[in-house]
Design a protein around this motif. Structure first.
Motif, PDB file in Angstrom:
ATOM      1  N   TYR A  35      -4.636   5.654   4.936  1.00 45.02           N
ATOM      2  CA  TYR A  35      -5.108   4.375   4.392  1.00 45.02           C
ATOM      3  C   TYR A  35      -4.312   3.153   4.839  1.00 45.02           C
ATOM      4  CZ  TYR A  35      -8.721   6.573   1.783  1.00 45.02           C
ATOM      5  OH  TYR A  35      -9.857   7.242   1.474  1.00 45.02           O
ATOM      6  N   SER A  40      -5.279  -1.545   8.412  1.00 49.30           N
ATOM      7  CA  SER A  40      -5.484  -1.696   6.967  1.00 49.30           C
ATOM      8  C   SER A  40      -5.632  -3.153   6.511  1.00 49.30           C
ATOM      9  CB  SER A  40      -4.400  -0.978   6.169  1.00 49.30           C
ATOM     10  OG  SER A  40      -3.145  -1.426   6.550  1.00 49.30           O
ATOM     11  N   LYS A  45     -10.868  -4.342  -0.115  1.00 47.59           N
ATOM     12  CA  LYS A  45      -9.992  -3.883  -1.212  1.00 47.59           C
ATOM     13  C   LYS A  45     -10.322  -2.426  -1.555  1.00 47.59           C
ATOM     14  CE  LYS A  45      -9.644  -6.528  -4.957  1.00 47.59           C
ATOM     15  NZ  LYS A  45      -8.235  -6.902  -5.011  1.00 47.59           N
ATOM     16  N   ARG A  46      -9.275  -1.623  -1.845  1.00 45.30           N
ATOM     17  CA  ARG A  46      -9.494  -0.245  -2.284  1.00 45.30           C
ATOM     18  C   ARG A  46      -9.063  -0.085  -3.746  1.00 45.30           C
ATOM     19  NH1 ARG A  46      -7.755   1.290   3.157  1.00 45.30           N
ATOM     20  NH2 ARG A  46      -5.948   0.035   2.649  1.00 45.30           N
ATOM     21  N   LYS A  84      -0.274  -1.880  -8.086  1.00 41.53           N
ATOM     22  CA  LYS A  84      -0.876  -2.607  -6.962  1.00 41.53           C
ATOM     23  C   LYS A  84      -0.100  -2.355  -5.676  1.00 41.53           C
ATOM     24  CE  LYS A  84      -3.303  -5.973  -9.539  1.00 41.53           C
ATOM     25  NZ  LYS A  84      -2.921  -6.814 -10.628  1.00 41.53           N
ATOM     26  N   ASP A  88      -4.749  -3.852  -2.873  1.00 42.13           N
ATOM     27  CA  ASP A  88      -5.311  -2.605  -3.411  1.00 42.13           C
ATOM     28  C   ASP A  88      -4.779  -2.302  -4.816  1.00 42.13           C
ATOM     29  OD1 ASP A  88      -6.626  -2.331  -1.032  1.00 42.13           O
ATOM     30  OD2 ASP A  88      -5.167  -0.943  -0.170  1.00 42.13           O
TER      31      ASP A  88
END
Ligand code: GLY
Length: 390
Positions: A35, A40, A45-46, A84, A88
């Motif tokens: 990831y 990246s 946003k994940r 956070k 993410d």
């Protein structure tokens, strides 16, 4: 009655859910490198979702530790933790079936809302079937459909739960009563996770492997029966091989019947009996796989009594199930002493099956086999069902 009708048609809802990329990894890939690589910065946003158990396992911990809770490195993994990493978010929820609730789904949506996630956000479920089902369900309803990726960590979720777009949660004492079909865009399969699973969880997943082999791969079935040590030794090349065969077999089924109108039903082999046993034993008393394995033998007994399979196939199934230490007798030991007599026990299991299928016709439908890789679905009279339960 008179009326005029106009019909309008639409392109498929939720672009991006029309195909799934399944990546098979070898070795122990670091989730950070999956990831957080040079690309990246450009990713949406994940919203990563996992549970307290999974967050603590050595293969996952280095990934979790890169998140910060209120500007501090995560001190302690606990349910409800939100942390956070750049844009993410990580949400840790409680572990186990009791957390498979609509409240957990809403907590995932809230974590996404509180971090100003757009519909383009990717919800990533890292865990067993409970986590993958909850995360994918939240993704399917967040802003009417965000995106979803899954990293199944148990054998059961790798070979079954995470594949095929079934999402949901339990409701009002019914398993998976609320949910949607919402296929993940990517599923990351990491067989090395299997090596650190507790034995009961591994054995539970192995039952779904045996089931899948009976449905789609006679060579795998024979190989497993010739290598019963797979239960205790987890030979990594055989583990990888069985995972690949099962994932590919399920992928082929869901490609043809995503919404379970026909052949996908076959995947429920052993599950009607198994779910009844799980429900009568009480939550958490028996694993899903142990119950399904017992259910597979009951289904073979039923098939034989109905003249669908011969005695040789019934014995073949019974021997395979007992080879891995699963219970094959009609009265499962976990139910002994719970009922006044065997007749009451059989009727109670039958009632549980009817409750499980409360919206279908009065006769219960079973997935039965005439032979290996030869499967059908048929309605069965109560009296025949009761005969194989005592
Ligand atoms: N677990 C059965 C299915 O995915 O259809």
């Amino acid at each position: 009655m008179q009326f005029e009708e106009k019909d309008i048609s639409y392109p498929p809802v939720h672009p991006g859910t029309d195909r799934t990329f399944i990546r098979f990894y070898s070795g122990c890939p670091d989730l950070n490198s999956i990831y957080y690589n040079e690309d990246s910065q450009n990713q949406p946003k994940r919203i990563f979702v996992t549970d307290t158990n999974v967050a603590s396992i050595p293969a996952i911990k280095p990934f979790i530790e890169n998140f910060r809770a209120e500007n501090y490195a995560i001190p302690k993994i606990q349910a409800g933790l939100i942390a956070k990493r750049g844009k993410d978010v990580l949400l840790v929820i409680g572990s186990g079936e009791t957390f498979k609730t609509i409240e957990s789904v809403l907590s995932i949506c809230k974590a996404a809302i509180d971090s100003n996630a757009e519909r383009s956000a990717i919800f990533v479920g890292i865990g067993g079937g409970v986590i993958t089902d909850l995360t994918a369900f939240a993704a399917s309803i967040f802003k009417r459909g965000a995106r979803c990726e899954l990293i199944p960590t148990t054998l059961l979720s790798i070979v079954d739960a995470a594949i095929g777009g079934k999402t949901g949660c339990d409701f009002d004492d019914y398993k998976n009563m609320i949910g949607s079909f919402f296929p993940a865009q990517k599923i990351h399969i990491i067989p090395s996770f299997i090596q650190s699973l507790p034995q009961n969880e591994y054995r539970s997943g192995l039952a779904e492997v045996v089931k899948t082999a009976m449905l789609y791969s006679s060579p795998l079935f024979e190989k497993l029966c010739a290598n019963p040590k797979i239960l205790t030794e987890r030979n990594s090349s055989l583990v990888e091989e069985m995972i690949k065969i099962c994932v590919n077999a399920k992928a082929k089924v869901v490609e043809q019947d995503l919404t379970e109108k026909n052949i996908r039903m076959h995947l429920n082999l052993g599950h009607t009996f198994g779910h009844a046993l799980e429900s009568r034993a009480g939550l958490g008393v028996i694993t899903h796989g142990d119950a399904v394995a017992w259910g597979i033998v009951r289904a073979a007994e039923l098939s034989n009594r109905l003249g669908i399979c011969n005695h040789d196939y019934l014995e073949k199934v019974r021997n395979a199930i007992s080879l891995f230490g699963w219970e094959t007798s009609a009265i499962h030991p976990v139910l002994k002493g719970k009922f006044a007599n065997d007749d009451d026990l059989a009727h109670s299991l039958l009632d549980a099956m009817k409750k499980d299928k409360k919206n279908s016709s009065s006769k219960i439908k079973f997935v039965l086999q005439s032979d290996i890789e030869n499967t059908l679905v048929t309605e069965v009279e109560d009296k025949n069902i009761l005969e194989v339960l005592k």
